[in-house]
Design a protein around this motif. Structure first.
Motif, PDB file in Angstrom:
ATOM      1  N   THR A 195       0.829  -1.248  -0.057  1.00 54.73           N
ATOM      2  CA  THR A 195      -0.069  -0.078  -0.077  1.00 54.73           C
ATOM      3  C   THR A 195       1.058   1.236  -0.194  1.00 54.73           C
ATOM      4  O   THR A 195       2.005   1.074   0.285  1.00 54.73           O
ATOM      5  CB  THR A 195      -0.954   0.077   1.423  1.00 54.73           C
ATOM      6  N   ARG A 199      -3.234   7.079  -3.951  1.00 56.53           N
ATOM      7  CA  ARG A 199      -3.085   6.306  -4.962  1.00 56.53           C
ATOM      8  C   ARG A 199      -2.547   6.719  -6.083  1.00 56.53           C
ATOM      9  O   ARG A 199      -2.406   6.250  -7.307  1.00 56.53           O
ATOM     10  CB  ARG A 199      -4.800   5.973  -5.312  1.00 56.53           C
ATOM     11  N   ASN A 245      -5.776  -3.372  -0.037  1.00 55.09           N
ATOM     12  CA  ASN A 245      -6.933  -2.267   0.242  1.00 55.09           C
ATOM     13  C   ASN A 245      -7.491  -1.864  -0.956  1.00 55.09           C
ATOM     14  O   ASN A 245      -7.908  -0.707  -1.015  1.00 55.09           O
ATOM     15  CB  ASN A 245      -6.203  -1.178   1.133  1.00 55.09           C
ATOM     16  N   PHE A 246      -7.742  -2.824  -2.008  1.00 52.20           N
ATOM     17  CA  PHE A 246      -8.616  -2.616  -3.100  1.00 52.20           C
ATOM     18  C   PHE A 246     -10.060  -3.265  -2.891  1.00 52.20           C
ATOM     19  O   PHE A 246     -10.258  -4.331  -2.373  1.00 52.20           O
ATOM     20  CB  PHE A 246      -7.942  -3.221  -4.122  1.00 52.20           C
ATOM     21  N   ASP A 247     -11.230  -2.533  -3.489  1.00 51.37           N
ATOM     22  CA  ASP A 247     -12.228  -2.987  -3.427  1.00 51.37           C
ATOM     23  C   ASP A 247     -13.202  -2.165  -4.255  1.00 51.37           C
ATOM     24  O   ASP A 247     -12.931  -1.115  -4.701  1.00 51.37           O
ATOM     25  CB  ASP A 247     -12.905  -3.118  -1.972  1.00 51.37           C
ATOM     26  N   ASP A 249     -15.890   0.647  -4.837  1.00 57.28           N
ATOM     27  CA  ASP A 249     -16.726   1.576  -4.095  1.00 57.28           C
ATOM     28  C   ASP A 249     -18.116   1.192  -4.010  1.00 57.28           C
ATOM     29  O   ASP A 249     -18.798   0.856  -4.991  1.00 57.28           O
ATOM     30  CB  ASP A 249     -16.376   2.866  -4.673  1.00 57.28           C
ATOM     31  N   SER A 264     -11.576   6.667  -1.532  1.00 51.71           N
ATOM     32  CA  SER A 264     -12.374   5.513  -1.951  1.00 51.71           C
ATOM     33  C   SER A 264     -11.104   4.344  -2.095  1.00 51.71           C
ATOM     34  O   SER A 264      -9.836   4.601  -2.314  1.00 51.71           O
ATOM     35  CB  SER A 264     -12.526   5.833  -3.401  1.00 51.71           C
ATOM     36  N   VAL A 265     -11.359   3.269  -2.160  1.00 52.73           N
ATOM     37  CA  VAL A 265     -10.559   2.021  -2.137  1.00 52.73           C
ATOM     38  C   VAL A 265     -10.501   1.498  -3.556  1.00 52.73           C
ATOM     39  O   VAL A 265      -9.684   0.512  -4.009  1.00 52.73           O
ATOM     40  CB  VAL A 265     -10.948   1.053  -1.132  1.00 52.73           C
ATOM     41  N   GLU A 266     -11.328   2.118  -4.477  1.00 51.57           N
ATOM     42  CA  GLU A 266     -11.237   1.575  -5.943  1.00 51.57           C
ATOM     43  C   GLU A 266     -10.099   1.769  -6.859  1.00 51.57           C
ATOM     44  O   GLU A 266      -9.673   1.065  -7.660  1.00 51.57           O
ATOM     45  CB  GLU A 266     -12.610   1.701  -6.322  1.00 51.57           C
TER      46      GLU A 266
END
Length: 515
Positions: A195, A199, A245-247, A249, A264-266
């Motif tokens: 991480t 981003r 830590n991706f997913d 939103d 946002s994690v996207e």
């Protein structure tokens, strides 16, 4: 004097930090004099990032060119350089190519300076190599754009400062460029952390995600081995999404809301403008380029340049929340709420009576100038939804149908959730709906490409999909979203090399076929 303009000497520029990073301008110094610490390497890397957010790269020239070359965005103005992109009649002296080609090489040159300068820094590998990995990632990012646009190109992996030597450099075959891109991304994947604090700085997961996209691109239509590599790499990211830590939103609108996107994690790798403004209009101008002329928002609305064809709107299911987020079908103009069918009469003669792109005009965040120039947008160069779609498309090609179903349906489930967006200047809550329904049965490549078209609409992805899948004859035919583009030819999958570069350096000949 000509030799001073050769693209390979574009290292003779100041280096400054990316908008969300440290900004520390430095002059052009001898590497052994400047590079004393890992922070000095980072400064050079930051300079490479900065070229990407310039108006000549993603801030307008390249991003709008990619939109216009697709089958989803039409042109509402008559500038020759943009007409050539939209109509696929691009010439070697096109005024957009002549801007983003050298800017891309400036970014590469800054990355090369960082990599070469690292040799002068005495530090442990564990400290130094993660910074070098950033430089190699961003170098791969730039070359990946170039090789998809032009095919065989000059490939440089070290600084060039001698004019005579620069004038003799020729083209590297595209296959070798791809191998070099893979090598850079593999190095980045090895040394980057899981991480990062933003981003806008690539992580290990970003390197792996780009590897998946590179393999998918190299696979074309029929390379099963490369599809397998794309599938495996994308699944590696998906299975380790918690670590990275991706997913997805929870609200699709958040991805295009500059006020909340930092949380946002996207996004996996993003170009972060953060209200960045530089001299000579070198900032984000995508919002005004795609905005409605005469709109009351953003201190005067947009410029009505890149506007979707009506069929993009009418063929998109109305209850798909992504359409509500992606497109404006009404606006407040001169204090009156107007439907898109009345934009010209109520707003400006250069408007179009068509729904507009809304992803970049609704929530630009704090911006420095009118029309939503110099926004605070984070533009996702790749986001988690795309990784799911890479796995789905590659899965179709290697017999992983259930995986393809699973990954597409994750994206559709998010779209069905609805969310909070804006309509005609008013915040509205869109309730969950049954659209788009889950996919079932046997998934086809066309199913995935259609999902990509809607999910990633107006994000600079569609043209690359058309080119890598060689579907231009269909999407630019009479039944296409923009109607027939009669000048389309298979040679249009590559753009012409800049004519002035060919004039200065005959070693770059021949020109790409068809030009």
């Amino acid at each position: 004097m000509k030799t001073l303009k050769i693209l390979l000497l574009l290292i003779a520029v100041s280096i400054m930090g990316c908008s969300d990073l440290e900004e520390e301008p430095v002059g052009l110094l001898a590497p052994e004099g400047f590079f004393q610490s890992t922070q000095d390497i980072q400064t050079a890397v930051n300079g490479s990032y900065t070229h990407a957010i310039n108006e000549k790269f993603w801030g307008r020239k390249l991003s709008i060119a990619l939109m216009l070359r697709s089958d989803m965005v039409d042109l509402a103005s008559n500038e020759t350089r943009r007409m050539e992109m939209n109509d696929l009649t691009t010439l070697g002296n096109n005024g957009m190519i002549s801007e983003f080609w050298p800017k891309t090489y400036q970014g590469i040159a800054a990355a090369n300076q960082a990599i070469a300068g690292a040799e002068f820094v005495a530090a442990d590998e564990a400290i130094k190599n993660p910074v070098i990995a950033q430089a190699r990632f961003i170098r791969a990012f730039y070359y990946f754009h170039l090789v998809r646009q032009f095919g065989d190109i000059p490939y440089l992996d070290q600084p060039v400062s001698d004019a005579a030597a620069a004038a003799t450099i020729g083209k590297t075959p595209a296959a070798q460029v791809y191998e070099n891109i893979i090598a850079d991304l593999e190095y980045a994947k090895t040394w980057l952390p899981d991480t990062q604090p933003t981003r806008a700085i690539p992580s290990k997961g970003a390197a792996s995600s780009y590897l998946a996209l590179v393999y998918l691109t190299m696979a074309g239509n029929n390379d099963t081995a490369m599809f397998q590599r794309a599938f495996d790499e994308a699944e590696e990211v998906i299975l380790n999404a918690g670590t990275y830590n991706f997913d997805l939103d929870s609200d699709f609108q958040n991805l295009f809301n500059a006020n909340v996107i930092d949380g946002s994690v996207e996004p996996i790798f993003a170009l972060d403008y953060n209200n960045f403004e530089a001299p000579n209009n070198a900032y984000d101008q995508i919002a005004p380029m795609t905005g409605i002329r005469g709109d009351d928002r953003n201190s005067g609305g947009g410029w009505s340049v890149a506007v979707p064809s009506l069929a993009v709107y009418t063929t998109w299911p109305a209850d798909d929340y992504r359409r509500a987020v992606s497109m404006d079908d009404g606006a407040s103009i001169n204090g009156n709420l107007e439907p898109f069918t009345n934009f010209i009469a109520s707003g400006h003669q250069f408007a179009k009576n068509q729904p507009y792109i809304a992803k970049y005009t609704r929530y630009p965040g704090p911006f420095a100038r009118g029309n939503a120039r110099a926004t605070s947008h984070n533009y996702s160069m790749i986001r988690f939804a795309e990784v799911l779609l890479i796995a789905a498309e590659a899965g179709v090609e290697v017999g992983e149908n259930q995986a393809a179903i699973t990954y597409i349906n994750r994206i559709r489930a998010r779209a069905r959730m609805g969310g909070t967006t804006e309509k005609d200047g008013v915040t509205v809550t869109v309730a969950p709906s049954a659209v788009p329904a889950d996919i079932s049965g046997t998934v086809t490549v066309n199913d995935v490409l259609e999902e990509r078209r809607l999910e990633l609409a107006f994000e600079g992805k569609r043209w690359y999909d058309i080119a890598r899948r060689q579907i231009g004859a269909t999407v630019f035919g009479a039944s296409g979203l923009e109607g027939a583009k009669s000048d389309f030819s298979v040679t249009d999958y590559l753009m012409p090399l800049p004519a002035d570069e060919l004039d200065r350096n005959p070693n770059l000949l021949p020109q790409n076929p068809g030009y």
